[in-house]
Scaffold this active site. Structure first.
Site, mmCIF file in Angstrom:
data_model
loop_
_atom_site.group_PDB
_atom_site.id
_atom_site.type_symbol
_atom_site.label_atom_id
_atom_site.label_comp_id
_atom_site.label_asym_id
_atom_site.label_seq_id
_atom_site.Cartn_x
_atom_site.Cartn_y
_atom_site.Cartn_z
ATOM 1 N N ASP A 168 0.869 -1.165 0.000
ATOM 2 C CA ASP A 168 0.000 0.000 0.000
ATOM 3 C C ASP A 168 0.909 1.219 0.000
ATOM 4 O OD1 ASP A 168 -1.614 2.175 0.614
ATOM 5 O OD2 ASP A 168 -2.689 1.168 2.242
ATOM 6 N N VAL A 169 0.882 1.998 -1.061
ATOM 7 C CA VAL A 169 1.846 3.084 -1.204
ATOM 8 C C VAL A 169 1.518 4.295 -0.342
ATOM 9 C CG1 VAL A 169 2.641 2.401 -3.495
ATOM 10 C CG2 VAL A 169 0.654 3.927 -3.274
ATOM 11 N N TYR A 213 -8.948 15.751 -6.363
ATOM 12 C CA TYR A 213 -8.087 15.154 -7.387
ATOM 13 C C TYR A 213 -7.296 16.224 -8.131
ATOM 14 C CZ TYR A 213 -6.833 12.247 -11.446
ATOM 15 O OH TYR A 213 -6.151 11.576 -12.431
ATOM 16 N N THR A 218 -7.501 3.336 -21.052
ATOM 17 C CA THR A 218 -7.034 2.171 -20.306
ATOM 18 C C THR A 218 -8.093 1.068 -20.389
ATOM 19 O OG1 THR A 218 -8.053 2.967 -18.263
ATOM 20 C CG2 THR A 218 -5.780 3.667 -18.710
#
Length: 253
Positions: free
Chosen positions: A66-67, A159, A194
Site C-alpha cells: 500500500d503506497v 483530485y 485504459t
C-alpha cells in the site's frame, strides 16, 4: 517505441504497476532490457504483469504494498534491493480517485483519501527510494500527474488539487536533487483509453471525448509509456523539473 540502450540493465520500480499506464510502462521498460519491479495492492494482477514480461524474455518481479503506508514501502524496498539491486529509475505512478463530484459533495474523509492516494503516496514513495539514489549519485524519478492538475476539469476538486501538487512536488525535488545527480520529471496524461475506460465508457462517449483533443483520439497507455522511456533515458539527460502534457494537444497553461 524508440530504442534506448541506456535503459538496458537498469533497475526500474513502478508503483501502480498492476494495470493500465503503470503496467504498460513496466512492459515498455522491460522491452528495453531494464529489470523491473511492479508495486501495487492486487497480487494476482501484479503476478500477471510479471508473467507476461518474463514470458517475453524480460526480467520482472512484484512487491505487494500500500503506497500510502511508509512501512509497507520500506518492506518493498528491501525486497527489490535484495533481488534486483538499488532502484535507479522510480516511477511513482499510483493514484486515481478522479471520479466527478461537486465540492459540496466532497466529505472530509473523501478529501483526505484522494490526497493520500495521489499526492502523499508519491511523497512517501520518493522518500523511501531516494536514499539509494543519493548514495550512488544518480537516478531518475518520474511522477504521474494529470491534465486535471493542469486546468480545471470535471474531476473532483481533491483530485485536481492533488495532481497540481504533484507538479510542484516535481519542480521542488528537481531543484533540490539536481546537484545530487538525480533528475525528476512529471507526466500529465489527459484522456487515456485504459482497460477500465474501455470497459466502462460507452464508445459514443469515448468519441465525444476524443473529439475535444486536437489529435482527435484518446491517448493510450503506450503513449504515456513512450514519454516515460524518453525521460528516463540518457537522451533526456539535460531535462529535469518538467511536466510533460501527454494530452493530444489539449493543454491550457
Amino acid at each position: 517505441m524508440g530504442s534506448y540502450p541506456s535503459l538496458n540493465g537498469k533497475v526500474v520500480l513502478i508503483t501502480g504497476g498492476s494495470r493500465g499506464i503503470g503496467a504498460q510502462t513496466a512492459r515498455a521498460f522491460a522491452a528495453q532490457g531494464a529489470r523491473v519491479c511492479v508495486v501495487g495492492r492486487d497480487q494476482a494482477a501484479l503476478a500477471a504483469v510479471v508473467e507476461e514480461i518474463t514470458a517475453l524474455g524480460g526480467t520482472a518481479m512484484s512487491a505487494v504494498a500500500d503506497v500510502t503506508d511508509a512501512a509497507a514501502l520500506a518492506a518493498a524496498r528491501g525486497v527489490v534491493e535484495a533481488e534486483l539491486g538499488p532502484v535507479e529509475v522510480l516511477g511513482a505512478f499510483a493514484g486515481g480517485q478522479g471520479y466527478p463530484a461537486t465540492t459540496a459533495e466532497l466529505t472530509e474523509q473523501r478529501w483526505r483519501q484522494v490526497l493520500d492516494s495521489d499526492l502523499t503516496s508519491a511523497f512517501l514513495t520518493v522518500q523511501t527510494f531516494l536514499p539509494g539514489m543519493v548514495e550512488h549519485g544518480r537516478g531518475v524519478v518520474l511522477t504521474m500527474s494529470s491534465s486535471a492538475g493542469r486546468q480545471p476539469s470535471q474531476a473532483n476538486l481533491a483530485y485536481g488539487v492533488a495532481n497540481a501538487g504533484l507538479v510542484m512536488l516535481t519542480r521542488h525535488l528537481a531543484t533540490e536533487l539536481g546537484p545530487r545527480g538525480i533528475r525528476v520529471n512529471c507526466l500529465a496524461p489527459s484522456s487515456i483509453r485504459t482497460e477500465t475506460v474501455a470497459a466502462n465508457m460507452p464508445e459514443a462517449v469515448q468519441a465525444q471525448v476524443a473529439a475535444k483533443h486536437p489529435l482527435a483520439r484518446l491517448g493510450t497507455p503506450q503513449d504515456v509509456a513512450g514519454a516515460a522511456l524518453f525521460l528516463a533515458s540518457d537522451d533526456a539527460a539535460w531535462l529535469t523539473g518538467l511536466t510533460i502534457d501527454v494530452a493530444g494537444g489539449r493543454v491550457t497553461n
